[in-house]
Structure formats: C-alpha cells, structure tokens
Design an enzyme around this catalytic site. Structure first.
Site, PDB file in Angstrom:
ATOM      1  N   CYS A 201     -12.618 -14.247   1.247  1.00 40.34           N
ATOM      2  CA  CYS A 201     -12.814 -15.105   2.430  1.00 40.34           C
ATOM      3  C   CYS A 201     -11.480 -15.355   3.125  1.00 40.34           C
ATOM      4  O   CYS A 201     -10.545 -15.852   2.499  1.00 40.34           O
ATOM      5  CB  CYS A 201     -13.438 -16.427   1.990  1.00 40.34           C
ATOM      6  SG  CYS A 201     -13.574 -17.625   3.330  1.00 40.34           S
ATOM      7  N   CYS A 204     -10.719 -19.353   2.900  1.00 43.12           N
ATOM      8  CA  CYS A 204     -10.318 -20.076   1.677  1.00 43.12           C
ATOM      9  C   CYS A 204      -9.901 -19.162   0.530  1.00 43.12           C
ATOM     10  O   CYS A 204      -9.425 -19.649  -0.504  1.00 43.12           O
ATOM     11  CB  CYS A 204     -11.456 -20.986   1.201  1.00 43.12           C
ATOM     12  SG  CYS A 204     -12.785 -20.089   0.338  1.00 43.12           S
ATOM     13  N   CYS A 217     -19.207 -16.879   2.473  1.00 36.36           N
ATOM     14  CA  CYS A 217     -18.340 -17.261   1.366  1.00 36.36           C
ATOM     15  C   CYS A 217     -19.097 -18.278   0.516  1.00 36.36           C
ATOM     16  O   CYS A 217     -19.524 -19.324   1.026  1.00 36.36           O
ATOM     17  CB  CYS A 217     -17.038 -17.866   1.885  1.00 36.36           C
ATOM     18  SG  CYS A 217     -16.019 -18.576   0.569  1.00 36.36           S
ATOM     19  N   CYS A 220     -16.624 -21.853   0.444  1.00 30.50           N
ATOM     20  CA  CYS A 220     -16.355 -22.802   1.546  1.00 30.50           C
ATOM     21  C   CYS A 220     -17.456 -22.809   2.608  1.00 30.50           C
ATOM     22  O   CYS A 220     -17.410 -23.610   3.541  1.00 30.50           O
ATOM     23  CB  CYS A 220     -15.002 -22.515   2.195  1.00 30.50           C
ATOM     24  SG  CYS A 220     -14.986 -21.046   3.248  1.00 30.50           S
ATOM     25  N   ASP A 338       4.091   4.782   5.390  1.00 30.91           N
ATOM     26  CA  ASP A 338       3.469   4.572   4.084  1.00 30.91           C
ATOM     27  C   ASP A 338       2.146   5.344   4.030  1.00 30.91           C
ATOM     28  O   ASP A 338       1.228   5.048   4.785  1.00 30.91           O
ATOM     29  CB  ASP A 338       3.238   3.065   3.907  1.00 30.91           C
ATOM     30  CG  ASP A 338       2.582   2.703   2.588  1.00 30.91           C
ATOM     31  OD1 ASP A 338       2.035   3.601   1.921  1.00 30.91           O
ATOM     32  OD2 ASP A 338       2.609   1.512   2.228  1.00 30.91           O
TER      33      ASP A 338
END
Length: 412
Positions: A201, A204, A217, A220, A338
């Site tokens: 999430c 949170c 989620c 939360c 990368d």
C-alpha cells in the site's frame, strides 16, 4: 481560456527566435530534431518562457511510465476536432523540449504535452493545465528515476490542490494515491497488466489485497475508487453507461487503454467520445513505434519496450510462433544504465519463437534468456540478425536508444 492577445514580451520573442535558430542549426548538422538544445537556449534567455507560452493555451499534461507518447498523440488528434493543437509529438518531454514544442504553436488553442514523470510537478506549476492525465507508474531507469513510490509521492505533493481536472487510472494503486490529493479527479478503469510495483500500500505500507480486478489495503482501507469511464473489451464505457467502439490502427490492449483515457480527456474539453475515438483512428504509428518497414527482403515491425511493464504488454501483441523475434537492449544514459530490470521480465512468453539478440547489452540479455531456457542466437548487429531469419514478418523489440539505432539503420 485561450485568447488572441500576444503574451510574449520582447525578451520572450528574442528567446523563441534564438531557440528556433539553434534548433535549425542542430538539424542542419544532423544532430536530431534540435528541440532540446533549442529549448535550453530559449529558457536561458527567458527562464519564464514556458509559463508565457502556455498562458494562452488550454493545456493537457500526460504523464506515465508507459504510453505517454502514444496517449499524447491520441489526445491531440481528438482535440483537433475542437481547434488547433500544439504538441511535443516527438516525445521531447522535459522542460526544454516542451518549451521548444510550444514555441512552434503560435496559432494553437490547445496544448497537449507529454511530461517526464520526474518533471510533472514543475511543468504543471508553469503551465497551469486544465487537465492532467496520469496513466501508470512502474519501475523504469532505476538509476535516474528512483523507486516508484517516491515518484508517486512527488506527484501527490506537486498536484495537491491543483485546479486541473485529473484523469487517472483507478486500476493502478500508485496513480490513485498520487491523484487523491487533488480535488477534481475523473477515474478511468484502464486496467493494469503489470502489478509487481504495487503489492504494498503506498499510503501505509500494508499488503495489497487483489480480488479479481479490485484492490484494497487490508490495513488502512485505501481502496480502488469507482470509475466513471472504463475500458471494456473493444469499447469505452462513458459516465452515462454508453459503450463506444474503439477503432485503432495501433495494436494491443495497452493502446485501447490509452484510447479510453484519451476519450475521458477529450470529454473534459467538450469533444464527445464518438468524435474523439473516430479521430484516433488516424494515428498509424507514433515516432516510429508499430511501423512495419521493409529491410533486407523482410517485414520488420518496430516495437518499443523500455521496462518490465512495457515488455509484458509488447509480448502480448506479437504474432504467434514461429514468427522470429529480434531483441535489442542498450544501457545508455537515456535508457538508464542499470539493467537489473531484465530479470523482472517473463521471457518464457517467447517460447517457440526463434530469438536473435543484439544491442550494447546483448550479453546481459543472453544470460537472462539462458536462465529462462529460451533458444536464442547472439548477433553483432541488426543486419546479421535479419539474415538469420526467413523472409516474412520479424518482430523487433528494443528499448529506448536501441530503438533509435534501429530506426536509423532501417531509414525510418
């Protein structure tokens, strides 16, 4: 609202003229379109130029990890039904390139601007857009763009309290979290094939639950908002529940999703879905993407894929085996240096395709394909790879600078 008064000061006019001259010189020297260097010179002469150029336009900004350039083209085509449009159609999407594009559109009413994710907040501040389209966020150029939640936070803070209408993909939790700080959001169910960057999430840090096409989620209560527009198969559903057919020359589910978001943006400016979607049919290729070119007696379809989400979508639209596939990967500064993202791509989806590998980082890609138990050949260049393929169609998938190299080689 766009007007006809000239917003440019003498200094701004000088900056525009100088920028165009430098861009023309750059083109004459064979160094590309010149839009970036021209924009840089113009902004040096007048740091306020982007704001001045935008103030007589109804501006739409488009930002995302994947699909920005295509969606920008689709929105621009749709809005031409309502008036002249200026757009950075070639994808120069940082402030210098954007400034350069707007400087070329003196008679335009609408500005449709693709913006690099990292620069969205700043460009939104300068251009005071009427609409901002947020499509998706996923890992890309890890050495430059940092991780996705930081980008989402940057969007969330930068767009907080924005006067713009935000058209946002409700199927991407990172986009929803970023857009939720804005008072005026139109949610589009555009789908999300790649989910690996949104398992926690953003609000949170709790673990995301993903039953079916929904998400929430469990800790939360942050959850998928109810969309007012949706992609449903080959149709766009509008807020009244009407289904409008999508007819595109561009292939794949991802482009239908781009069309759904574009139709929602066009409606903000009063262009009805039927008109918007009909106009999108004009778009055949976008900066060379999806073009089929003849080369060495074969038909090469050029496909751009820059990151795991993009490769996943691209694999879904290539012709079935035994169509040969050429993969090209570079890791220059414009790609991100990368290449660890190669390990996030599911190359088993290429099983049954003869594969040739080219590009600066062909050996990195070869190791990845070896681990995925794929049959492939490493080649020095495009010409050698094409010679190994039988006459007929070849799917060529490349990341950003590798794609530019390919276009130069095939004269596209």
């Amino acid at each position: 609202m766009a007007g006809n008064s000239d917003p440019l000061t003498p200094r701004a006019k000088l900056a525009v003229t100088a920028g165009k001259a430098v861009a023309a010189a750059s083109r004459a020297a064979g160094r590309g379109s010149g839009s970036v260097i021209g924009g840089r010179v113009a902004l040096k002469l007048d740091p306020d130029l982007l704001r001045r150029l935008a103030q007589n336009l109804d501006v739409t900004l488009v930002s995302a990890t994947n699909g920005k350039t295509t969606t920008t083209r689709l929105i621009a085509e749709a809005l031409r039904a309502a008036g002249p449009v200026v757009s950075n159609a070639l994808g120069a999407n940082m402030p210098a390139g954007i400034t350069s594009a707007l400087a070329g559109g003196s008679d335009a009413r609408y500005g449709v601007i693709e913006v690099d994710e990292k620069y969205l907040a700043g460009v939104a501040r300068d251009t005071e857009p009427k609409c901002i389209a947020l499509l998706n966020l996923s890992r890309d150029q890890l050495d430059r763009a940092a991780e996705t939640r930081m980008l989402a936070e940057n969007w969330r803070e930068g767009l907080a309290g924005s006067k713009a209408v935000i058209v946002a993909n409700c199927d991407d939790p990172l986009v929803v979290w970023a857009a939720s700080s804005s008072p005026n959001v139109i949610w589009v169910a555009a789908g999300q094939m790649w989910k690996d960057d949104a398992w926690s999430c953003p609000s949170c840090g709790g673990v995301m639950q993903r039953p079916g096409d929904d998400w929430f989620c469990g800790e939360c209560g942050f959850r998928r908002p109810t969309p007012s527009w949706a992609l449903s198969g080959d149709h766009v559903l509008d807020p009244h529940g009407s289904a409008w057919p999508i007819h595109l020359q561009l292939p794949g589910r991802a482009n239908k999703a781009n069309a759904a978001s574009s139709a929602a943006v066009a409606a903000v400016f009063g262009v009805p879905p039927q008109v918007a979607l009909e106009r999108m049919y004009q778009v055949q290729a976008v900066a060379g993407r999806y073009d089929v070119v003849q080369f060495e007696g074969r038909d090469l379809r050029l496909l751009l894929a820059k990151n795991p989400a993009g490769w996943l979508e691209t694999f879904s639209l290539i012709d079935p085996p035994p169509t040969p596939v050429i993969l090209s990967v570079n890791a220059r500064s414009a790609d991100g240096t990368d290449t660890s993202w190669l390990w996030d791509v599911d190359y088993t989806r290429l099983s049954g395709h003869p594969i040739c590998v080219i590009g600066d980082r062909r050996l990195d890609l070869a190791v990845r394909l070896e681990v995925a138990n794929q049959q492939f050949q490493v080649c020095e260049n495009l010409d050698q790879a094409v010679q190994l393929c039988p006459p007929g169609r070849i799917e060529v998938i490349a990341n950003y600078t590798a794609f530019q190299d390919l276009r130069r080689r095939v004269g596209n």
